[in-house]
Write an enzyme that holds these catalytic residues in place. Structure first.
Site: not given
Length: 616
Positions: A214, A220, A438, A441, A514
């Site tokens: 994992g 773990k 922004e 987006h 991006d």
């Protein structure tokens, strides 16, 4: 229990005394070497000459000074250099020395030994005796099994594993939130350690090795300790890198010692963290299969496949996040034949983990941990513990009595997006470009509600390495994505650059990240998921090397990736052109308020709200 405590205390004192004893021994050894070197230098510089030569040197005026002790004479020539000789007792010698202006002294003939010389010999032989005693004591400690410190030169072959007795292990499966499937697999191991006869009566053989696989932070190590706590047996913990040394054979010796200790305390558990440090596939080293790491791996393979189960059992639990690099011999039946996946926690597990860590924190009653769990997809157990701690730190800084919703919001943004940077001062033009970027987006995201995730917030406050962020959160845990969803992700990623070009008729460097994420998505669509009609349902994995496919295929892949990105960029630009008024309104409001949450944006643009993943 008292005996075990005393034994561990004595062992701890011996481990701490190892480096100190080594330093003392080194000092003694250096002292002896210096004393012997001085004696050697004196002997090398002194010349023994006959009595007749001595008299001749005096008559030639070459003797500067002498010291007479009975019949023994030590002196120095005028040109330099020491000499020794033996003379007869003759009073006329004194007259000869006076005649040639030789400085001389006469010692008591009853004292035949040079005291400094005697003291020097005593120091030298005494020091050598102390060094011999030190070596003997260390060898005796090794034979008694008490010299396991890393600083002890004579115990490099001793295992560095930390041993935890059952009384010191407080973790159980109740201490591990989530990971239901992993705990179910490991309960078989616990049951065998507790009731071995239950399985032996039918001839069943329990797994000797369990491999926990994992990503870091998913628990773990905690699961391994929980197994030891449930089984109530000794637990040996060591990292794979602790076996490796520059001296060939040390790693193999440590493996032998580790399993010897585990057998003495059987039934017991050995936990090897980051086993890929020692368990990588053989044949890749420069030593032709005989280097230190491969010898260590060979010994580990032998010990795992050869230990006895009479009177108890030794089970090896190992953890790694790189199972692909492990040697095949480790994974065959009889060794690590049971593989337990420890994945990122799902929604239910995240809520359990948050509630477990929240027990020690004073949280405001209005905080809904279920909503926090919904807003943290992809977080590991360690990340969730960190978000609780960060929220508590933020609340403490503000002298609050409890941890509130807004503190969790800030903590999550800090972990995902980075810390807010207040020292950056942007120019008006840069703030304006960032706001439209922004807004681009966000508007593309809101225009594709069926195939995108719900918007969370938009901000032009610099965080981390970004001047602004458009943040969305998944509605639920997703295990697969459609082609339409991936195309929508490309359009959203390219919406910022499209807004810059549409409004300012120029572009900036702000879209670099991006483009990086968009290119990665497009490559996956073409090379891994068969979403390109020109390539077809064929996988071309770049990790296989540059010769895994032809030059023509590489050119075709590049063409398809470029075509996908170009098409999605034009579609994003078209969406923004058709909604130019909303783009202007959103960007101007961002310039005024700097941060807008989804609810505010829905109301501002008159868009039907979706599920908000805010903590308020």
């Amino acid at each position: 229990m008292m005996n075990n405590t005393n034994k561990n205390s004595n062992k701890k004192n011996q481990l701490q005394g190892g480096p100190r004893n080594l330093i003392i021994g080194a000092i003694l050894l250096v002292g002896c070497v210096l004393v012997l070197a001085r004696l050697t230098d004196y002997t090398r510089q002194t010349t023994v000459i006959p009595y007749s030569t001595f008299l001749g040197k005096i008559e030639q005026g070459q003797v500067k000074a002498v010291h007479i002790n009975g019949q023994e004479v030590k002196g120095r020539f005028k040109e330099g250099g020491l000499f020794e000789t033996t003379i007869a007792e003759n009073v006329q010698n004194w007259d000869l020395l006076k005649k040639h202006d030789v400085e001389f002294s006469v010692a008591n003939s009853g004292n035949q030994l040079n005291m400094w010389y005697l003291i020097t010999l005593l120091i030298a032989f005494g020091g050598l005796g102390l060094v011999a005693w030190f070596i003997y004591r260390q060898a005796k400690n090794i034979s008694n099994g008490s010299g396991g410190g890393a600083g002890n030169l004579f115990s490099m072959g001793k295992s560095r594993a930390k041993m935890f007795m059952p009384s010191t292990i407080k973790e159980t499966f109740a201490s591990v939130a989530g990971a239901a499937e992993a705990k179910e697999e490991l309960r078989d191991v616990v049951d065998f350690l507790k009731n071995p006869e239950k399985y032996k009566r039918l001839g069943a053989k329990i797994t000797r090795g369990v491999l926990l696989v994992g990503e870091p932070g998913n628990g773990k190590t905690l699961l391994a300790k929980a197994v030891a706590g449930e089984a109530n047996c000794p637990f040996f913990s060591i990292s794979g890198s602790d076996f490796i040394e520059v001296f060939v054979g040390i790693g193999a010796a440590r493996v032998r010692d580790l399993f010897a200790q585990a057998r003495k305390n059987a039934p017991s558990i050995i936990f090897i963290d980051e086993i890929d440090a020692v368990g990588r596939s053989r044949g890749s080293g420069l030593g032709g299969g005989h280097d230190e790491r491969e010898q260590t791996l060979n010994q580990l393979l032998t010990e795992m496949d050869g230990f006895q189960t009479t009177g108890g059992s030794v089970i090896v639990i190992a953890a790694t996040n790189r199972p692909d690099v492990l040697d095949k011999a480790l994974l065959r039946p009889g060794r690590f034949d049971r593989r337990v996946e420890v994945p990122f926690p799902d929604l239910t597990s995240r809520e359990e983990i948050l509630r477990l860590h929240a027990k020690s924190v004073k949280i405001d009653p209005e905080v809904d941990l279920t909503r926090i769990a919904r807003g943290t997809p992809g977080f590991s157990g360690a990340d969730l513990a960190n978000i609780i701690n960060e929220a508590a730190i933020i609340a403490s800084k503000q002298n609050q009595d409890t941890v509130k919703i807004k503190d969790f919001e800030e903590a999550r943004d800090k972990i995902i997006l980075g810390k807010e940077i207040k020292t950056i001062i942007l120019s008006d033009y840069e703030r304006k470009v960032t706001a439209y970027h922004e807004a681009g987006h966000a508007l593309v995201l809101l225009s594709l509600p069926a195939v995108t995730e719900p918007l969370h917030k938009v901000t032009i406050v610099p965080r981390g390495r970004s001047l602004g962020v458009t943040h969305w959160l998944p509605e639920k845990d997703r295990y697969q994505r459609t082609k339409e969803e991936m195309l929508a992700s490309l359009r959203v990623a390219l919406g910022g650059r499209a807004a810059e070009e549409l409004v300012f008729d120029t572009v900036t460097t702000g879209a670099s990240n991006d483009f990086q994420s968009a290119t990665a998505i497009a490559h996956q669509m073409v090379c891994l998921y068969g979403m390109s009609t020109a390539i077809g349902p064929v996988i071309y994995n770049q990790n296989d090397g540059p010769f895994s496919y032809s030059q023509h295929t590489a050119e075709l892949i590049d063409h398809e990736v470029r075509a996908l990105l170009t098409r999605c960029y034009q579609e994003a630009k078209e969406i923004l052109s058709n909604n130019r008024d909303k783009l202007e309104l959103l960007a101007q409001t961002l310039l005024e308020k700097e941060t807008l949450y989804a609810g505010e944006i829905y109301a501002l643009l008159g868009i039907e709200p979706r599920i908000e993943h805010t903590f308020s």
